[in-house]
Design a protein around this motif. Structure first.
Motif, PDB file in Angstrom:
ATOM      1  N   ARG A 224      -4.100  -9.835 -11.076  1.00  0.00           N
ATOM      2  CA  ARG A 224      -5.180 -10.660 -10.510  1.00  0.00           C
ATOM      3  C   ARG A 224      -6.091  -9.856  -9.596  1.00  0.00           C
ATOM      4  O   ARG A 224      -7.271 -10.175  -9.439  1.00  0.00           O
ATOM      5  CB  ARG A 224      -4.600 -11.856  -9.739  1.00  0.00           C
ATOM      6  N   TRP A 225      -5.555  -8.786  -8.985  1.00  0.00           N
ATOM      7  CA  TRP A 225      -6.367  -7.991  -8.069  1.00  0.00           C
ATOM      8  C   TRP A 225      -7.420  -7.171  -8.804  1.00  0.00           C
ATOM      9  O   TRP A 225      -8.381  -6.712  -8.195  1.00  0.00           O
ATOM     10  CB  TRP A 225      -5.474  -7.052  -7.264  1.00  0.00           C
ATOM     11  N   LYS A 226      -7.211  -6.972 -10.104  1.00  0.00           N
ATOM     12  CA  LYS A 226      -8.165  -6.177 -10.879  1.00  0.00           C
ATOM     13  C   LYS A 226      -9.147  -7.057 -11.641  1.00  0.00           C
ATOM     14  O   LYS A 226      -9.967  -6.567 -12.409  1.00  0.00           O
ATOM     15  CB  LYS A 226      -7.402  -5.276 -11.856  1.00  0.00           C
ATOM     16  N   ARG A 235      -7.357  -7.075  -0.305  1.00  0.00           N
ATOM     17  CA  ARG A 235      -7.216  -6.570   1.068  1.00  0.00           C
ATOM     18  C   ARG A 235      -6.721  -5.126   0.974  1.00  0.00           C
ATOM     19  O   ARG A 235      -5.614  -4.877   0.510  1.00  0.00           O
ATOM     20  CB  ARG A 235      -6.206  -7.438   1.823  1.00  0.00           C
ATOM     21  N   ASN A 236      -7.519  -4.218   1.414  1.00  0.00           N
ATOM     22  CA  ASN A 236      -7.201  -2.794   1.263  1.00  0.00           C
ATOM     23  C   ASN A 236      -6.508  -2.256   2.516  1.00  0.00           C
ATOM     24  O   ASN A 236      -7.095  -1.532   3.316  1.00  0.00           O
ATOM     25  CB  ASN A 236      -8.476  -2.004   0.954  1.00  0.00           C
ATOM     26  N   PHE A 237      -5.238  -2.624   2.682  1.00  0.00           N
ATOM     27  CA  PHE A 237      -4.462  -2.134   3.817  1.00  0.00           C
ATOM     28  C   PHE A 237      -3.988  -0.713   3.554  1.00  0.00           C
ATOM     29  O   PHE A 237      -3.744  -0.329   2.406  1.00  0.00           O
ATOM     30  CB  PHE A 237      -3.239  -3.032   4.050  1.00  0.00           C
ATOM     31  N   SER A 238      -3.833   0.061   4.617  1.00  0.00           N
ATOM     32  CA  SER A 238      -3.281   1.412   4.450  1.00  0.00           C
ATOM     33  C   SER A 238      -1.779   1.355   4.197  1.00  0.00           C
ATOM     34  O   SER A 238      -1.214   2.252   3.574  1.00  0.00           O
ATOM     35  CB  SER A 238      -3.576   2.257   5.692  1.00  0.00           C
ATOM     36  N   GLN A 239      -1.113   0.298   4.664  1.00  0.00           N
ATOM     37  CA  GLN A 239       0.317   0.161   4.444  1.00  0.00           C
ATOM     38  C   GLN A 239       0.598  -0.219   2.990  1.00  0.00           C
ATOM     39  O   GLN A 239      -0.219  -0.878   2.347  1.00  0.00           O
ATOM     40  CB  GLN A 239       0.909  -0.913   5.373  1.00  0.00           C
ATOM     41  N   PRO A 240       1.751   0.172   2.457  1.00  0.00           N
ATOM     42  CA  PRO A 240       2.064  -0.126   1.054  1.00  0.00           C
ATOM     43  C   PRO A 240       2.330  -1.610   0.824  1.00  0.00           C
ATOM     44  O   PRO A 240       2.790  -2.320   1.728  1.00  0.00           O
ATOM     45  CB  PRO A 240       3.320   0.710   0.789  1.00  0.00           C
ATOM     46  N   LEU A 241       2.034  -2.062  -0.393  1.00  0.00           N
ATOM     47  CA  LEU A 241       2.323  -3.434  -0.803  1.00  0.00           C
ATOM     48  C   LEU A 241       3.820  -3.570  -1.060  1.00  0.00           C
ATOM     49  O   LEU A 241       4.433  -2.709  -1.699  1.00  0.00           O
ATOM     50  CB  LEU A 241       1.541  -3.757  -2.076  1.00  0.00           C
TER      51      LEU A 241
END
Length: 296
Positions: A224-226, A235-241
Motif C-alpha cells: 500500500r505504501w507504493k 511516513r519516512n522515519f529514520s528508524q526501521p519499520l
C-alpha cells in the motif's frame, strides 16, 4: 482500485507558428521533446516548467495542453486536469486519448456518469481503444454496474491480452461480484505482466484477507505504501519499520494512525499486546481520538 494512471499520450509535431522564419517551430519542437523525455523519466516538476513555457508562447498548443493535463491526473490534481483537457478538446473535440483521460480525471472527482460519457465518446472515435475500455469499466464499477464493467474489461483484454491495469481492474470487478477465486487469478495475471504493479498487489492483499488468508494478505498489504495515494501518506522515519520479527524488549516503538478513525479504533486494541512484548509504546492517533485513547 478503480482505475489506473492515465497513459502518457504521444506528442505530435508542434503546430505551425506565426513566425515565417521557422525558428519558433524549432524552439517549441525541441522544448516539447525535452519535456516529454523528462515526463517519461518521472521528472514532473522540470517537465511542467517546459510545458508551461510552450503554452506561454503558444496558448493553443494541443500537445502541451494534453500532456500537462495527463501530468495533473498523475499527481491527483484532477480538477486542474479537467480544465486543461477541456482546453485541448476545444482544439480537437474528437481526440480519443484526451476523452479517455478526461474520463479518468472525472472518476477521480467522483463524477462517474460524466466519466462514462467521456469514455463512450472516445470509443465512438476509436472503438478498439483498450485504455478507454478499461477506464469505461472503472466508471461502470463506480456506478455499481459490475457485470457491465466486467464486459468492458473483457473487451479491453481481447484487444490487449497482456494489459496489466485491465487485468487488475477485472479482478476488482470480480471481487465486487464475490467471485474471489477468479479475482485472485486476475490479480496474479496482472502481476505476471507487471510484477511491480502496486495496486494489483494491494487488491490481492484485500482479497486474501476476505478469504481468511491473513498471513498472505497482511504481507501483501505492505504494498500500500507504493500505491497512490499511499506514496503521499508514507511516513519516512529514520528508524526501521517493525514487522513483528525483531525483539522489542527494552526498546521504544511508535505506533501511529495511518488511515481513518474507524481503522484506528479497530486496531488500537493491539497496543497492549505490543507493550506486553516489553516495549515502551508511544501511540500517535488523530486529534479527535486523543481523549478517548489517552489511557490505552
Amino acid at each position: 482500485m478503480k482505475h489506473g494512471r492515465a497513459p502518457l499520450p504521444q506528442a505530435r509535431p508542434a503546430p505551425a507558428p506565426m513566425d515565417p522564419s521557422g525558428r519558433v517551430v524549432q524552439s517549441l519542437g525541441v522544448k516539447l521533446r525535452s519535456a516529454v523525455a523528462l515526463h517519461q523519466q518521472g521528472q514532473l516538476d522540470q517537465a511542467e516548467v517546459l510545458y508551461k513555457e510552450i503554452l506561454q508562447a503558444q496558448p493553443r498548443h494541443f500537445d502541451a495542453l494534453q500532456l500537462l493535463a495527463t501530468m495533473a491526473v498523475q499527481r491527483n490534481h484532477a480538477a486542474e486536469a479537467i480544465v486543461l483537457f477541456e482546453l485541448a478538446l476545444k482544439i480537437h473535440p474528437a481526440n480519443a486519448s484526451v476523452l479517455s483521460n478526461r474520463g479518468s480525471a472525472l472518476l477521480k472527482l467522483n463524477r462517474p456518469q460524466e466519466a462514462l460519457d467521456s469514455c463512450d465518446r472516445a470509443l465512438l472515435v476509436r472503438p478498439d481503444y483498450a485504455e478507454a475500455l478499461s477506464n469505461r469499466g472503472a466508471a461502470l464499477r463506480a456506478l455499481n454496474r459490475h457485470a457491465e464493467a466486467l464486459d468492458s474489461y473483457d473487451r479491453a483484454l481481447r484487444l490487449r491480452p497482456a494489459y496489466a491495469q485491465a487485468l487488475n481492474n477485472r479482478g476488482a470487478a470480480l471481487q465486487d461480484l464475490n467471485r474471489h477465486a477468479e479475482a485472485l487469478e486476475n490479480f496474479g495475471r496482472a502481476l505476471q505482466v507487471q510484477p511491480d504493479h502496486a495496486e494489483a498487489h494491494v487488491n490481492e492483499a484485500l482479497c486474501r484477507l476476505i478469504l481468511g488468508d491473513f498471513a498472505g494478505g497482511w504481507a501483501k498489504y505492505e504494498w500500500r505504501w507504493k500505491k497512490e495515494p499511499g506514496l503521499s501518506a508514507a511516513r519516512n522515519f529514520s528508524q526501521p519499520l517493525w514487522l513483528g520479527k525483531e525483539q522489542l524488549q527494552g526498546k521504544t516503538i511508535l505506533l501511529h494512525a495511518e488511515q481513518g478513525l474507524g481503522d484506528t479504533l479497530q486496531f488500537c486494541r493491539y497496543v497492549r499486546q505490543v507493550a506486553a512484548l516489553g516495549a515502551r509504546v508511544v501511540l500517535e492517533v488523530q486529534p479527535a481520538l486523543k481523549t478517548l485513547l489517552q489511557d490505552l
